[in-house]
Design a protein around this motif. Structure first.
Motif, PDB file in Angstrom:
ATOM      1  N   VAL A 118       0.845  -1.198   0.000  1.00  7.46           N
ATOM      2  CA  VAL A 118       0.000   0.000   0.000  1.00  7.46           C
ATOM      3  C   VAL A 118       0.878   1.245   0.000  1.00  7.46           C
ATOM      4  CG1 VAL A 118      -1.598   1.384   1.388  1.00  7.46           C
ATOM      5  CG2 VAL A 118      -2.046  -1.055   1.055  1.00  7.46           C
ATOM      6  N   GLU A 119       1.848   1.283   0.893  1.00  6.41           N
ATOM      7  CA  GLU A 119       2.725   2.461   0.977  1.00  6.41           C
ATOM      8  C   GLU A 119       3.526   2.674  -0.303  1.00  6.41           C
ATOM      9  OE1 GLU A 119       4.374   3.755   4.993  1.00  6.41           O
ATOM     10  OE2 GLU A 119       4.410   1.549   5.114  1.00  6.41           O
ATOM     11  N   LEU A 120       4.086   1.609  -0.845  1.00  4.69           N
ATOM     12  CA  LEU A 120       4.884   1.742  -2.069  1.00  4.69           C
ATOM     13  C   LEU A 120       4.039   2.205  -3.244  1.00  4.69           C
ATOM     14  CD1 LEU A 120       7.118  -1.428  -1.718  1.00  4.69           C
ATOM     15  CD2 LEU A 120       7.879   0.956  -1.602  1.00  4.69           C
ATOM     16  N   ALA A 121       2.857   1.609  -3.398  1.00  2.25           N
ATOM     17  CA  ALA A 121       1.986   2.004  -4.508  1.00  2.25           C
ATOM     18  C   ALA A 121       1.523   3.452  -4.356  1.00  2.25           C
ATOM     19  CB  ALA A 121       0.785   1.054  -4.590  1.00  2.25           C
ATOM     20  N   ALA A 122       1.185   3.843  -3.139  1.00  2.00           N
ATOM     21  CA  ALA A 122       0.753   5.222  -2.898  1.00  2.00           C
ATOM     22  C   ALA A 122       1.888   6.199  -3.215  1.00  2.00           C
ATOM     23  CB  ALA A 122       0.281   5.383  -1.456  1.00  2.00           C
ATOM     24  N   ARG A 123       3.105   5.855  -2.844  1.00  3.92           N
ATOM     25  CA  ARG A 123       4.270   6.715  -3.139  1.00  3.92           C
ATOM     26  C   ARG A 123       4.513   6.841  -4.630  1.00  3.92           C
ATOM     27  NH1 ARG A 123       8.789   5.125   1.426  1.00  3.92           N
ATOM     28  NH2 ARG A 123       7.506   5.762   3.196  1.00  3.92           N
ATOM     29  N   GLU A 124       4.144   5.811  -5.377  1.00  2.00           N
ATOM     30  CA  GLU A 124       4.289   5.842  -6.833  1.00  2.00           C
ATOM     31  C   GLU A 124       3.183   6.652  -7.495  1.00  2.00           C
ATOM     32  OE1 GLU A 124       6.388   4.335  -9.245  1.00  2.00           O
ATOM     33  OE2 GLU A 124       7.802   3.993  -7.618  1.00  2.00           O
ATOM     34  N   GLY A 125       2.202   7.092  -6.706  1.00  3.56           N
ATOM     35  CA  GLY A 125       1.128   7.910  -7.263  1.00  3.56           C
ATOM     36  C   GLY A 125      -0.093   7.138  -7.697  1.00  3.56           C
ATOM     37  N   ALA A 126      -0.181   5.877  -7.275  1.00  2.00           N
ATOM     38  CA  ALA A 126      -1.328   5.043  -7.642  1.00  2.00           C
ATOM     39  C   ALA A 126      -2.555   5.372  -6.810  1.00  2.00           C
ATOM     40  CB  ALA A 126      -0.980   3.564  -7.462  1.00  2.00           C
ATOM     41  N   LYS A 127      -3.700   5.040  -7.339  1.00  2.00           N
ATOM     42  CA  LYS A 127      -4.945   5.059  -6.578  1.00  2.00           C
ATOM     43  C   LYS A 127      -5.042   3.664  -5.979  1.00  2.00           C
ATOM     44  CE  LYS A 127      -6.954   8.057  -9.987  1.00  2.00           C
ATOM     45  NZ  LYS A 127      -7.770   8.043 -11.197  1.00  2.00           N
ATOM     46  N   VAL A 128      -4.867   3.574  -4.676  1.00  2.00           N
ATOM     47  CA  VAL A 128      -4.724   2.276  -4.014  1.00  2.00           C
ATOM     48  C   VAL A 128      -6.021   1.880  -3.321  1.00  2.00           C
ATOM     49  CG1 VAL A 128      -3.362   0.933  -2.373  1.00  2.00           C
ATOM     50  CG2 VAL A 128      -2.293   2.815  -3.622  1.00  2.00           C
ATOM     51  N   TYR A 129      -6.400   0.636  -3.532  1.00  2.00           N
ATOM     52  CA  TYR A 129      -7.563   0.031  -2.891  1.00  2.00           C
ATOM     53  C   TYR A 129      -7.054  -1.197  -2.161  1.00  2.00           C
ATOM     54  CZ  TYR A 129      -9.722   2.946  -6.419  1.00  2.00           C
ATOM     55  OH  TYR A 129     -10.065   4.015  -7.202  1.00  2.00           O
ATOM     56  N   ALA A 130      -7.487  -1.384  -0.915  1.00  2.00           N
ATOM     57  CA  ALA A 130      -6.995  -2.526  -0.138  1.00  2.00           C
ATOM     58  C   ALA A 130      -8.149  -3.205   0.577  1.00  2.00           C
ATOM     59  CB  ALA A 130      -5.961  -2.064   0.884  1.00  2.00           C
ATOM     60  N   THR A 131      -8.116  -4.533   0.591  1.00  2.00           N
ATOM     61  CA  THR A 131      -9.114  -5.293   1.338  1.00  2.00           C
ATOM     62  C   THR A 131      -8.528  -5.679   2.685  1.00  2.00           C
ATOM     63  OG1 THR A 131      -8.458  -7.463   0.492  1.00  2.00           O
ATOM     64  CG2 THR A 131     -10.097  -6.234  -0.792  1.00  2.00           C
ATOM     65  N   ALA A 132      -9.367  -5.600   3.705  1.00  2.00           N
ATOM     66  CA  ALA A 132      -8.962  -5.973   5.060  1.00  2.00           C
ATOM     67  C   ALA A 132     -10.210  -5.963   5.940  1.00  2.00           C
ATOM     68  CB  ALA A 132      -7.927  -4.995   5.607  1.00  2.00           C
ATOM     69  N   HIS A 133     -10.063  -6.450   7.152  1.00  2.00           N
ATOM     70  CA  HIS A 133     -11.170  -6.389   8.098  1.00  2.00           C
ATOM     71  C   HIS A 133     -11.409  -4.932   8.489  1.00  2.00           C
ATOM     72  CE1 HIS A 133     -11.745 -10.681   8.558  1.00  2.00           C
ATOM     73  NE2 HIS A 133     -10.422 -10.796   8.521  1.00  2.00           N
ATOM     74  N   LYS A 134     -12.626  -4.629   8.857  1.00  2.00           N
ATOM     75  CA  LYS A 134     -13.064  -3.268   9.179  1.00  2.00           C
ATOM     76  C   LYS A 134     -12.155  -2.576  10.201  1.00  2.00           C
ATOM     77  CE  LYS A 134     -16.167   0.133   9.434  1.00  2.00           C
ATOM     78  NZ  LYS A 134     -16.075   1.194   8.479  1.00  2.00           N
ATOM     79  N   MET A 135     -11.645  -3.337  11.162  1.00  2.00           N
ATOM     80  CA  MET A 135     -10.820  -2.720  12.206  1.00  2.00           C
ATOM     81  C   MET A 135      -9.527  -2.107  11.661  1.00  2.00           C
ATOM     82  SD  MET A 135      -9.583  -6.066  14.255  1.00  2.00           S
ATOM     83  CE  MET A 135      -8.027  -6.818  13.982  1.00  2.00           C
ATOM     84  N   HIS A 136      -9.156  -2.422  10.422  1.00  2.00           N
ATOM     85  CA  HIS A 136      -7.938  -1.883   9.815  1.00  2.00           C
ATOM     86  C   HIS A 136      -8.211  -0.707   8.870  1.00  2.00           C
ATOM     87  CE1 HIS A 136      -5.735  -5.234  11.473  1.00  2.00           C
ATOM     88  NE2 HIS A 136      -6.596  -6.065  10.911  1.00  2.00           N
ATOM     89  N   GLU A 137      -9.475  -0.334   8.723  1.00  2.00           N
ATOM     90  CA  GLU A 137      -9.840   0.720   7.765  1.00  2.00           C
ATOM     91  C   GLU A 137      -9.101   2.030   8.020  1.00  2.00           C
ATOM     92  OE1 GLU A 137     -13.737   3.071   6.003  1.00  2.00           O
ATOM     93  OE2 GLU A 137     -13.996   1.734   7.724  1.00  2.00           O
TER      94      GLU A 137
END
Length: 81
Positions: free
Chosen positions: A29-48
């Motif tokens: 997530v961090e690497l993609a965001a630093r590259e300027g991507a629009k990042v979407y991630a799946t995880a349990h709600k507590m990590h939102e």
């Protein structure tokens, strides 16, 4: 290199990372965001909140919750599970 197409940066690319709350998922997530991507991630709600701070838009781990919104729109999909 982070999943680059023709060596170009991920600027404005749509990147989906499943398992975004794990150590590998968070790094992606961090690497993609630093590259300027629009990042979407799946995880349990507590990590939102944490994933949002890292630069991702959170989606539930249940595909029926996110697939209708993201299907056919991703440039890169990374399964970190």
């Amino acid at each position: 290199k982070l999943a680059k197409k023709d060596g170009l940066p991920l600027t404005n690319a749509n990147v989906l990372i499943t398992g975004g709350s794990g150590p590998v998922g968070q790094a992606l997530v961090e690497l993609a965001a630093r590259e300027g991507a629009k990042v979407y991630a799946t995880a349990h709600k507590m990590h939102e909140e944490h994933l949002t701070k890292l630069g991702a838009k959170w989606f539930s781990v249940k595909p029926k919750k996110w697939l209708p919104h993201l299907e056919g729109k991703m440039d890169v999909v990374i399964d970190s599970l």
